[in-house]
Structures are given as C-alpha cells and as structure tokens.
Write a protein that holds these residues in place. Structure first.
Motif, PDB file in Angstrom:
ATOM      1  N   PRO A 129       2.300   4.978  50.096  1.00 49.34           N
ATOM      2  CA  PRO A 129       1.504   5.676  50.795  1.00 49.34           C
ATOM      3  C   PRO A 129       2.107   6.434  51.935  1.00 49.34           C
ATOM      4  O   PRO A 129       3.397   6.031  52.278  1.00 49.34           O
ATOM      5  N   SER A 131       3.232   7.861  55.672  1.00 52.22           N
ATOM      6  CA  SER A 131       3.366   7.108  56.982  1.00 52.22           C
ATOM      7  C   SER A 131       2.255   7.560  57.781  1.00 52.22           C
ATOM      8  O   SER A 131       1.810   8.682  57.745  1.00 52.22           O
ATOM      9  N   ALA A 136      -1.604   3.716  54.284  1.00 48.24           N
ATOM     10  CA  ALA A 136      -0.685   2.751  54.512  1.00 48.24           C
ATOM     11  C   ALA A 136      -1.012   1.570  55.341  1.00 48.24           C
ATOM     12  O   ALA A 136      -0.356   0.658  55.325  1.00 48.24           O
TER      13      ALA A 136
END
Length: 279
Positions: A129, A131, A136
């Motif tokens: 993912p 950030s 995430a």
C-alpha cells in the motif's frame, strides 16, 4: 470450520467461504466484523480505531463486478452507522483531507480522483500500500485477502451526461455510487445505473444516515463516487438526513469505504466438510 457468527471467523476463513460462493449460507446482509484502523490517512491519524465492517451484499452485480465476492462497507461503531471524518470535515481546501479532489473539480471522474488514487490508495495494492492511505491503515490480515472489484462510474466528469463516460475501474477500496446507495438516479451520469445495482443492505430499507466516528451523536454527510452530471465541480453525496445531494469536490466529508473479499479457485475440496454450506 466457519461459524454462523461472522465476527468469530478470521478473514482467511471468510475468504474460503466466499471463494466457494457459500457466504449467504452462513451469514446475512448487515452482519458485522470488527477491524482496527491504525495509521495516518491524509493528514488524519487513527490510533487503533475499532470499527465494524458490515456485509452489503453477496455476489453483488456479479456479471459485471466479479463472482463469489462478499461486499463489505466500513462504517459502524457498535450498531451505529458512522463515517470516517477528519478535523477538516465540512471545510474546503487543497490539503490532504477527506476530499474527492484537492481542487474544486470533478474532471477525471472517479478514476482520476484524489480520493480513489491517493486517499483510499488504489494506486497501490493491499500487499504494497502507498503511505498515508486508507489501505495502509487497514489490518494486515484483512489486506491479505482483499480482492479488486470492477466498478463502473463516470470516469470523465466535466459536467456532461455522456454515456461513453461510464467506464470500468479495478478498485480494492471504493466509495458507493449514487445508484448503489439509493437505487435511483438523481444527479449522476444517467448511464451509470445501466452498469450498477443497488446494494441489498440499502435496498432492504436500512438508513443511510451516518454519524461522525469520533462524535457518534453528530450526523455527517458522506461522499459517493459519482460525479454530478451537470456541472464540473461536484460529486454526489448522502446528506445528514440520509437524502441525496451533491457538493464541491474540494470539501472534506465523511468516508465509508467498501471492499470485497478475495476469491480464488479450487479452495474447497471434499476434505472440507463445510463445503456443503452446513455449519
């Protein structure tokens, strides 16, 4: 062995049942499972937020969106419907808030939106993912079994009701479209409904009113992914009273992401006694 209490099952077990197309044999629309959201999304930090994901439908719109998928929406604290909100809720701006876009435009539609690509994180994957994205911040055991789903939306925007603007995206996290929430077209591209179905959860009459996840007595408006068909600035949304509306793309509003359970072939064998669908 799966149980008929959804919350007792691991996400890996839910995946196995989903993959076999047996989800509805064990669970019902509206059943919930708690997840923990932890991390920074945009400019907002969630500190181990406990929130329920609930079932929107089984094998929803399968001919267009994919077979043997259980569709979920994130958004209940206990049994109270909530939307995720940041400190910039109901304010316009260009910062990393819960906005459809960081400028006041619906150009690029859902496909090109800041919400889809950056805030939800569909430019990454569940195993990698990006950030500061919602993806995430989701728990790793959930991300491990998430499946992309095909969603049809106006992906051009700009304020023209052109049927050719409705195209497909592959999304891991998505917002509901106007027709998926309401079962009626109000201000979305008129061709969206040709590719969509209302989710069973809302078709059953469940309320669309949602409350701020951090102040559950305060109703909030929340985003839908459909661009408004007759202007170049707005996306559709659900009002604080559950009715339909549209608002400027650079406003921060409530977010209620959807996702689907992973499907793969040949996961159920005769060695698995629950494959008959009996608990």
């Amino acid at each position: 062995m799966p149980t008929k209490n959804l919350s007792e099952n691991s996400w890996a077990t839910i995946r196995e049942v989903s993959s076999a197309g047996l989800g509805a044999n064990y669970w019902a629309v509206g059943d919930m499972k708690e997840i923990t959201i932890n991390g920074t999304v945009g400019n907002h930090t969630f500190n181990n937020l406990k929130i329920n994901a609930f079932i929107l439908g089984f094998n929803h719109n399968a001919s267009k969106e994919g077979n043997n998928l259980i569709h979920f929406q994130i958004g209940k604290m206990g049994t109270t419907a909530v939307a995720l909100c940041d400190s910039q809720y109901n304010s316009s701006g260009s910062s990393a808030g819960f906005r459809m876009n960081t400028s006041n435009t619906n150009s690029g539609g859902w496909n090109g939106s800041y919400m889809r690509k950056t805030l939800l994180g569909n430019t990454g994957t569940p195993t990698s993912p990006i950030s500061n994205s919602m993806m995430a911040a989701l728990p790793s055991d959930l991300r491990a079994v998430m499946q992309s789903v095909t969603k049809y939306t106006d992906n051009t925007g700009g304020g023209s009701d052109n049927a050719s603007y409705v195209t497909a995206t592959k999304d891991y996290l998505f917002l509901l479209a106007e027709f998926e929430a309401f079962g009626t077209r109000y201000g979305a591209n008129s061709a969206e409904q040709n590719y969509q179905l209302q989710y069973d959860y809302y078709k059953a009459g469940n309320s669309r009113v949602a409350y701020n996840h951090s102040a559950v007595s305060t109703a909030v408006w929340w985003w839908l992914r459909s661009p408004n068909y007759n202007n170049s600035n707005n996306f559709r949304n659900v009002n604080t009273d559950g009715s339909n509306n549209n608002n400027n793309a650079y406003y921060s509003a409530g977010v209620r992401p959807g996702f689907c359970k992973y499907t793969r072939s040949n996961v159920v064998t005769e060695a698995q006694p629950w494959a008959s669908g009996e608990g």
